[in-house]
Write an enzyme that holds these catalytic residues in place. Structure first.
Site, PDB file in Angstrom:
ATOM      1  N   THR A 250     174.461 -30.221  12.567  1.00 12.84           N
ATOM      2  CA  THR A 250     175.922 -30.204  12.681  1.00 12.84           C
ATOM      3  C   THR A 250     176.512 -29.540  13.927  1.00 12.84           C
ATOM      4  O   THR A 250     176.186 -28.408  14.268  1.00 12.84           O
ATOM      5  CB  THR A 250     176.593 -29.536  11.445  1.00 12.84           C
ATOM      6  OG1 THR A 250     175.974 -30.017  10.249  1.00 12.84           O
ATOM      7  CG2 THR A 250     178.065 -29.865  11.417  1.00 12.84           C
ATOM      8  N   ARG A 278     172.626 -38.786   0.335  1.00 13.37           N
ATOM      9  CA  ARG A 278     173.409 -37.555   0.222  1.00 13.37           C
ATOM     10  C   ARG A 278     174.352 -37.415   1.428  1.00 13.37           C
ATOM     11  O   ARG A 278     173.946 -37.524   2.575  1.00 13.37           O
ATOM     12  CB  ARG A 278     172.469 -36.357   0.164  1.00 13.37           C
ATOM     13  CG  ARG A 278     173.172 -34.984   0.156  1.00 13.37           C
ATOM     14  CD  ARG A 278     173.213 -34.345   1.521  1.00 13.37           C
ATOM     15  NE  ARG A 278     173.724 -32.978   1.511  1.00 13.37           N
ATOM     16  CZ  ARG A 278     174.125 -32.332   2.602  1.00 13.37           C
ATOM     17  NH1 ARG A 278     174.088 -32.914   3.772  1.00 13.37           N
ATOM     18  NH2 ARG A 278     174.571 -31.101   2.523  1.00 13.37           N
ATOM     19  N   GLY A 280     176.989 -34.602   3.018  1.00 16.38           N
ATOM     20  CA  GLY A 280     177.518 -33.241   2.913  1.00 16.38           C
ATOM     21  C   GLY A 280     178.993 -33.239   3.249  1.00 16.38           C
ATOM     22  O   GLY A 280     179.724 -34.197   2.968  1.00 16.38           O
ATOM     23  N   ASP A 281     179.429 -32.150   3.879  1.00 15.52           N
ATOM     24  CA  ASP A 281     180.852 -31.992   4.212  1.00 15.52           C
ATOM     25  C   ASP A 281     181.254 -32.691   5.502  1.00 15.52           C
ATOM     26  O   ASP A 281     182.424 -32.991   5.706  1.00 15.52           O
ATOM     27  CB  ASP A 281     181.191 -30.504   4.319  1.00 15.52           C
ATOM     28  CG  ASP A 281     180.315 -29.784   5.337  1.00 15.52           C
ATOM     29  OD1 ASP A 281     179.175 -30.239   5.609  1.00 15.52           O
ATOM     30  OD2 ASP A 281     180.746 -28.743   5.877  1.00 15.52           O
ATOM     31  N   THR A 301     180.188 -25.785   9.879  1.00 15.99           N
ATOM     32  CA  THR A 301     178.752 -26.063   9.863  1.00 15.99           C
ATOM     33  C   THR A 301     178.152 -25.216   8.743  1.00 15.99           C
ATOM     34  O   THR A 301     178.686 -24.165   8.415  1.00 15.99           O
ATOM     35  CB  THR A 301     178.068 -25.712  11.204  1.00 15.99           C
ATOM     36  OG1 THR A 301     178.276 -24.321  11.482  1.00 15.99           O
ATOM     37  CG2 THR A 301     178.631 -26.534  12.356  1.00 15.99           C
ATOM     38  N   GLY A 302     177.044 -25.679   8.190  1.00 13.79           N
ATOM     39  CA  GLY A 302     176.390 -24.891   7.142  1.00 13.79           C
ATOM     40  C   GLY A 302     176.238 -25.691   5.865  1.00 13.79           C
ATOM     41  O   GLY A 302     176.141 -26.929   5.898  1.00 13.79           O
ATOM     42  N   GLY A 304     176.863 -27.830   3.242  1.00 10.37           N
ATOM     43  CA  GLY A 304     177.944 -28.788   3.048  1.00 10.37           C
ATOM     44  C   GLY A 304     178.524 -28.787   1.654  1.00 10.37           C
ATOM     45  O   GLY A 304     179.742 -28.879   1.472  1.00 10.37           O
TER      46      GLY A 304
HETATM   47  N1  GLY Z   1     177.164 -29.192   7.015  1.00 11.51           N
HETATM   48  C1  GLY Z   1     176.341 -30.321   7.136  1.00 11.51           C
HETATM   49  C2  GLY Z   1     175.778 -30.786   5.877  1.00 11.51           C
HETATM   50  O1  GLY Z   1     175.693 -30.044   4.910  1.00 11.51           O
HETATM   51  O2  GLY Z   1     175.377 -31.928   5.827  1.00 11.51           O
END
Ligand code: GLY
Length: 425
Positions: A250, A278, A280-281, A301-302, A304
């Protein structure tokens, strides 16, 4: 003074885990002074020169993005230039070409962006054959009546728009995946930390963290396995790190110009070794990125999943709308994550989260749940306002997060298949 991992974990981290959040919230006198200076001026008009902030892995493309703004370029084009630089780099395994794959070895990219001046948004998820996910998110915004395309449809749209078909899995990322696959006998789908019935195994609750001997033994075993898999020597350390500390990849970048125009973009290959499909955020507007040029822009970042549950980027922009400084707004979103776990340190050790916050007047902050990365590097973010530099992030907890799911305390055992048996006729 530098600390080794063991001392760091057994002193700073574990001591801090017993404290209240409030006691740890404001932890850097220097950082506070700098923030106070930056934020002393009332929120007002736009800054006198462009300001860009990003995650530290935006370093290589930041000069290009900033130059675009100096030449009067569009803010969204500038922030995407930061993401694209890394998406094009096969040696960056966090985004684009060479990103770390899912549990089946397929790379899946996610991205979203918001353009302040036109108040538009675009996003893509699960992109398999298009390295520039950030440009594709922008194309969704510009050329469709939709905000988000995912999977096969997103790739088909990319072909229609003239994006080349890219093979995303590089040899180095394939080797890292093989090492992960070989060293994890069981696929791990859950339950997750947020499951009310999930309990961190008692022997993994702090204290103590895995011992130095545990790490050495684990690395030795992975070294042997890497040799068996013919992973070139120069890649072994990197592949082992990715197995021990699976990343969320990210890049986020936000920008504001003297005209008061703002944009934000987030791009990623997502959580390494994830279940196929999947997201994420990073492709979620309001979680991975959110921009309202009346107020500001934020991104993440981190972990998600944790960020989606607090709609982090949107929460931060709304916090600023209601008068919080960038730093306060970001720390508040982190506290919401901590609250979701009732501030339980045994669980929060497995959450990793950073926010990047830019206000419309150019005031900014980068904040982190943990002071360090899982591999003990000080959490920093990138700023360019005429000079490009890294700044330390204020944080809620001292120490570094651990990988989730929790690693078994014992060194892993290679499966013993026994002597090979001749096939019965
Ligand atoms: N922050 C990126 C993810 O979790 O995919």
């Amino acid at each position: 003074m530098a600390m080794d991992r063991r001392n760091f974990l057994t002193t700073a981290t574990l001591a801090s885990l017993g404290l209240t959040l409030e006691a740890q919230d404001i932890n850097q006198k220097d950082g506070r002074a700098a923030d106070a200076k930056r934020e002393a001026s009332a929120v007002g008009g736009p800054p006198s020169k462009p300001v860009m902030i990003s995650s530290r892995n935006g370093w290589n493309g930041m000069d290009k993005g900033y130059q675009m703004l100096l030449e009067g370029g569009d803010t969204l084009d500038a922030v995407i230039a930061v993401g694209k630089t890394q998406e094009d780099d096969p040696n960056d395994d966090s985004v684009g070409l060479g990103g770390l794959p899912n549990e089946e070895g397929g790379v899946e990219l996610d991205s979203c962006c918001m353009h302040g001046p036109t108040r538009r948004a675009g996003a893509v998820g699960g992109v398999r054959w298009t390295k520039n996910a950030s440009l594709l998110a922008q194309a969704v915004m510009q050329h469709t009546a939709h905000v988000m395309l995912v999977g096969e449809g997103a790739d088909r749209f990319a072909r229609a728009m003239g994006f080349p078909k890219d093979e995303l899995l590089t040899e180095r990322s394939r080797k890292a995946w093989l090492l992960w696959k070989e060293s994890h006998r069981d696929s791990w789908w859950g339950p997750g930390l947020s499951d009310p019935n999930y309990r961190v195994p008692p022997d993994l609750q702090p204290p103590p963290p895995p011992s130095a001997q545990w790490w050495e033994q684990k690395r030795r075993e992975l070294e042997e396995l890497a040799a068996e898999l013919a992973i070139p020597l120069e890649w072994r350390g990197h592949c082992i790190d990715r197995v021990l500390f699976p990343t969320h990849g990210t890049i986020h970048c936000s920008a504001v110009t003297p005209k008061g125009e703002m944009s934000g973009m987030t791009t990623t290959c997502g959580l390494a070794w994830k279940i196929p499909g999947r997201c994420g955020d990073s492709p979620i507007i309001g979680a991975g990125s959110f921009t309202d040029q009346d107020v500001g822009s934020a991104g993440a970042t981190g972990s998600g999943e944790e960020n989606i549950r607090v709609a982090g980027a949107h929460t931060i922009v709304e916090n600023m709308r209601h008068g919080m400084t960038p730093r306060e707004a970001g720390l508040d979103a982190l506290k919401r994550i901590a609250r979701n776990y009732r501030h339980n340190p045994a669980k929060l050790r497995y959450v990793d989260m950073q926010y990047y916050v830019l206000r419309k007047d150019g005031a900014y902050a980068g904040v982190s749940l943990w002071s360090h990365t899982a591999s003990d590097k000080r959490r920093q973010f990138l700023v360019h306002d005429g000079s490009k530099r890294l700044e330390d992030m204020p944080y809620l907890f001292a120490g570094g997060p651990l990988s989730f799911p929790p690693q078994a305390r014992e060194p892993f055992q290679r499966p013993n298949y026994g002597p090979s048996q001749p096939e019965k006729k």
